[in-house]
Design an enzyme around this catalytic site. Structure first.
Site, short mmCIF file in Angstrom:
data_model
loop_
_atom_site.label_atom_id
_atom_site.label_comp_id
_atom_site.label_asym_id
_atom_site.label_seq_id
_atom_site.Cartn_x
_atom_site.Cartn_y
_atom_site.Cartn_z
N TYR A 160 45.37 17.92 47.26
CA TYR A 160 45.09 16.49 47.42
C TYR A 160 45.10 16.11 48.89
CZ TYR A 160 45.85 11.43 47.24
OH TYR A 160 45.75 10.08 47.43
N LYS A 164 42.02 14.63 51.30
CA LYS A 164 42.12 13.35 52.01
C LYS A 164 41.90 13.53 53.51
CE LYS A 164 42.58 10.50 48.62
NZ LYS A 164 41.53 9.51 48.36
#
Length: 255
Positions: A160, A164
């Site tokens: 994740y 990002k």
């Protein structure tokens, strides 16, 4: 009275992941400032609740379901918006995936692929198609919701965090190339926010206590506190702002 700098009357805005949390707060605030908001997420029924609330408050809203991890749906939503409105002025890419919480070395292919498909591929083509549609009418504003995890990787949130970081770089790349066509592209980097998406962190007392030791303001953010930052970025107040990463994290990155 709403300042003219923040008046979005006549603007068409698409907000993804808008059925709850940060996306819902953004959709409501943009509508409150005059935008016609297209409330979008995977499930139309969830979006309709948000759109109905906006209309009750006197705003303009419609619903268009879209799973940004599915290319046919990404292409379809922009075709539908152009057919219905002939323009798009604001795009907020907020929908995201975070299916895996655990050691990075144990990330399986399924979790890896889902996270990349939504958070990188989905954002990329949403930006590309959104920027093209905006350019037809003289420009617009795109805000990509990234995360402070893109700067400092979150514990047990490896893939994740990687995606990002890619969103932050992506926003700068699009900003640089799309500026001549009048399209501004910026990234929002939220800190820990009280949403269902972050519930694994917010609802775990031990994890939350540890996290708050690194947040000078010593509290979790409210979704509405992210919406105000987005309002600035899409408004005339930010007319010379592009390629920026606006951090809203209670001071986390200063520690």
């Amino acid at each position: 009275m709403t300042s003219s700098l923040f008046d979005l009357s006549g603007k068409v805005a698409l907000v993804t992941g808008a059925s709850r949390g940060i996306g819902e707060a953004i959709a409501r605030l943009l509508a409150a400032h005059g935008a016609h908001v297209i409330v979008s997420s995977r499930k139309a029924a969830d979006c309709e609740k948000v759109a109905a609330a906006i209309r009750v408050d006197g705003g303009q809203a419609e619903v268009r379901a879209c799973h940004i991890g599915e290319m046919d749906q990404v292409q379809g939503i922009f075709a539908d918006i152009e057919a219905a409105h002939g323009r798009l002025d604001i795009l907020v890419n907020n929908a995201a995936a975070n299916p895996y919480f655990g050691p990075i070395v144990d990330t399986d292919l399924g979790a890896f692929q889902k996270t990349v498909d939504v958070n990188i591929r989905g954002y990329f083509f949403m930006c590309a198609l959104g920027a093209k549609l905006m350019a037809k009418n003289g420009g617009g504003s795109i805000v990509n919701v990234a995360s402070i995890n893109g700067v400092v990787p979150g514990d047990l949130q490896g893939i994740y965090s990687i995606t990002k970081a890619a969103v932050i770089a992506m926003s700068a790349a699009f900003a640089k190339e799309c500026a001549p066509s009048g399209v501004r592209v910026n990234a929002l980097l939220p800190g820990l926010t009280d949403t269902k998406f972050a519930s694994a962190l917010v609802k775990n007392e031990a994890i939350l206590k540890q996290a708050m030791q690194h947040v000078p303001m010593r509290r979790v953010a409210r979704p509405a506190e992210m919406a105000g930052a987005v309002l600035y970025l899409v408004s005339a107040a930010a007319s010379y702002t592009t390629g920026s990463s606006l951090v809203v994290d209670g001071g986390y990155l200063t520690v």
